[in-house]
Write a protein that holds these residues in place. Sequence first.
Motif, PDB file in Angstrom:
ATOM      1  N   GLN A  69       0.834  -1.194   0.000  1.00 25.47           N
ATOM      2  CA  GLN A  69       0.000   0.000   0.000  1.00 25.47           C
ATOM      3  C   GLN A  69       0.876   1.253   0.000  1.00 25.47           C
ATOM      4  N   CYS A  70       2.000   1.183   0.693  1.00 30.42           N
ATOM      5  CA  CYS A  70       2.928   2.320   0.744  1.00 30.42           C
ATOM      6  C   CYS A  70       3.777   2.421  -0.518  1.00 30.42           C
ATOM      7  N   TYR A  71       4.126   1.267  -1.084  1.00 34.74           N
ATOM      8  CA  TYR A  71       5.008   1.206  -2.256  1.00 34.74           C
ATOM      9  C   TYR A  71       4.357   0.343  -3.339  1.00 34.74           C
ATOM     10  N   PRO A  72       3.273   0.818  -3.955  1.00 36.17           N
ATOM     11  CA  PRO A  72       2.554  -0.013  -4.934  1.00 36.17           C
ATOM     12  C   PRO A  72       3.372  -0.353  -6.172  1.00 36.17           C
ATOM     13  N   GLN A  73       4.437   0.393  -6.418  1.00 31.72           N
ATOM     14  CA  GLN A  73       5.284   0.096  -7.582  1.00 31.72           C
ATOM     15  C   GLN A  73       6.129  -1.158  -7.359  1.00 31.72           C
ATOM     16  N   LYS A  74       6.273  -1.604  -6.122  1.00 30.67           N
ATOM     17  CA  LYS A  74       7.058  -2.801  -5.813  1.00 30.67           C
ATOM     18  C   LYS A  74       6.204  -4.046  -6.046  1.00 30.67           C
ATOM     19  N   SER A  75       6.811  -5.071  -6.603  1.00 31.14           N
ATOM     20  CA  SER A  75       6.096  -6.325  -6.844  1.00 31.14           C
ATOM     21  C   SER A  75       5.965  -7.109  -5.537  1.00 31.14           C
TER      22      SER A  75
END
Length: 126
Positions: A17-23
Motif C-alpha cells: 500500500q505504501c510502495y505499490p510500484q514494488k512487486s
Amino acid sequence: DRCIDTIMAYSIATLRQCYPQKSYQETYNWIKKCADLWSVKPNLTIFLNPPWELATRRAAVRDNRKASEEKMIFIPEFVKAFEYLASREKKRIKTIYYDENHTHDEVISYIEAEVLKYLGIQGLCT
C-alpha cells in the motif's frame, strides 16, 4: 502457523500500500531478509480463504459491528499477499477455499484431512 505467515502476508500487503510500484516478489524478499534473522517457518499452515465479502460479513455479525471502509479495502490485498505466499510454499501452506455453500463440518473435514496428510495418517477422515 503461530501467526508467522499471517504476519508476513500482512506486512507484504501493508508495504505494498505504501510502495505499490514494488512487486510481491520484491516486497517479500525485503521482508524475508528481516524476518530470517528471528523467524522460524511453520511446518504447516492452513490458510482459510473464503470470499472476502463472506469473511467481512461473518466478522461483522460475530463482532456485532460493521467493518470499516479501510478494512474493506485492505482485505483483498491481504488475501492476494497470502495467496502469493501460498504459491511460493505449496508444500507447507495449504489453502482451503470455501463459500457459504460449505458447512462448518465440511471446512473442519478439509482442515483435518490436511493435518492428517501432513502427519502421514490417511483414510481417517470421513
